[in-house]
Enzyme design. Structure first.
Site: not given
Ligand code: PBG
Length: 326
Positions: A196, A249
């Protein structure tokens, strides 16, 4: 001209193209992120995400039923917490009668076949908007993990199919796995936000859940956009610690990361097509500059081609309808 190779032969009509197609997209591969809020009969638009709304649970139910009917089998729940309930340590995150556990329970009772993925992170609950506990301006790792563990247990107890830590604290997957197993939740899965990145693509999401950073940024815990090899380290740790799915992400600007993880690790890979990616497409489509359906399906197929097995996307219901020819 005498050519021994004519790749166009395999493109000459749709029947042939379908036969040789390498990648497919199916509604069952889509996860629809849903924003829930308190109250009754409430639905609020998120201005920076046209077409996305926050629902009170009673309103969310028929909306989710519509998703199920379109072939979407998973939702990712994110809570919009009233600012009155927020504090420095995100106490509300551990309220067993809070919005999240109540929503999970209701959803699993009403739609047992629905796969419910729950967010494990403190930012929707903290007044400062960070994903962890803070001391002297520092985001604390281990004390935060201790809270995340409790949060995951509470969500598992409420019936979550997968808990999904989106916080990026070190070691949280292992601690959560152990705690779940010890408490008898060995069937509850973990979708780890493995890679992330500290990204500007999250802006509209923060509007949606009403979080605003009171100070600093998230660069001491989310990854630096410049780094790819570091994602391999994060993935190796999450695999070792017991993750069931590795998530990348954002997705659009990180297709190389999706691909690297897919090649290197034998776990399902997820792509999170985040809020800013959604809003860019919606804005261009609203202006008539892009064909929304064609663009969305091309982007989603691109994630699949890069190696994503599943895709978290706010386009989920539209995409599912388009895939069915609706
Ligand atoms: C935070 C969290 C974020 C998103 C999901 N969980 C944003 C952030 O790190 O500030 C972003 C999702 C999106 O942009 O769609 N735990």
């Amino acid at each position: 001209m005498k050519l021994s190779r004519r790749p166009r032969r395999n493109r000459r009509n749709e029947t042939v193209r379908e036969m040789v197609r390498e990648t497919r997209l199916h509604p069952s591969q889509l996860v629809w992120p849903v924003f829930v809020r308190e109250g009754q009969k409430k639905r609020e638009e998120v201005p920076s995400m046209p077409g996305v709304e926050r629902y009170s649970l009673d309103v969310a139910m028929p909306e989710i039923e519509r998703a199920l009917n379109l072939g979407i089998k998973s939702v990712a729940l994110f809570p919009k917490i009233d600012s009155m309930r927020k504090d420095d340590s995100g106490t509300e995150a551990l309220n067993a009668k809070g919005l999240m556990p109540e929503s999970i329970r209701k959803l699993k009772t009403e739609f047992p076949e629905l796969s419910v993925i729950t967010d494990v992170a403190l930012d929707p609950f903290t007044s400062h908007g960070h994903d962890g506990l803070v001391k002297d301006g520092k985001i604390l790792n281990d004390p935060t993990v201790a809270v995340l563990k409790q949060m995951a247990l509470m969500q598992a107890d409420a019936g979550a199919d997968y808990v999904a830590p989106s916080d990026m604290m070190d070691g949280r997957v292992g601690v959560i796995r152990q705690a779940l197993d010890t408490a008898g939740f060995e069937d509850t899965g973990i979708i780890a936000y493995t890679a992330k990145y500290a990204s500007s693509f999250y802006g509209p999401f923060r509007d949606a859940v009403g979080t605003k950073l009171a100070f600093g940024d998230k660069r001491t815990y989310q990854m630096d956009s410049a780094n790819a090899r570091e994602a391999l380290l994060e993935a190796a740790l999450d695999v070792k610690e017991g993750a069931d799915v590795l998530l990348v992400k954002p997705a659009l600007a990180y297709m190389d990361i999706i691909n690297r993880l897919k090649r290197k690790f034998p776990l399902p890979i997820g792509a999170y097509n985040v809020s800013g990616e959604y809003s860019m497409v919606k804005a261009a489509a609203e202006k008539g500059w892009l064909d929304e359906e064609a663009i969305v399906l091309e982007i989603l197929l691109g994630f699949r081609r890069a190696g994503a097995d599943m895709i978290f996307t706010y386009h989920a219901r539209d995409a599912a309808a388009w895939l069915r020819g609706g």
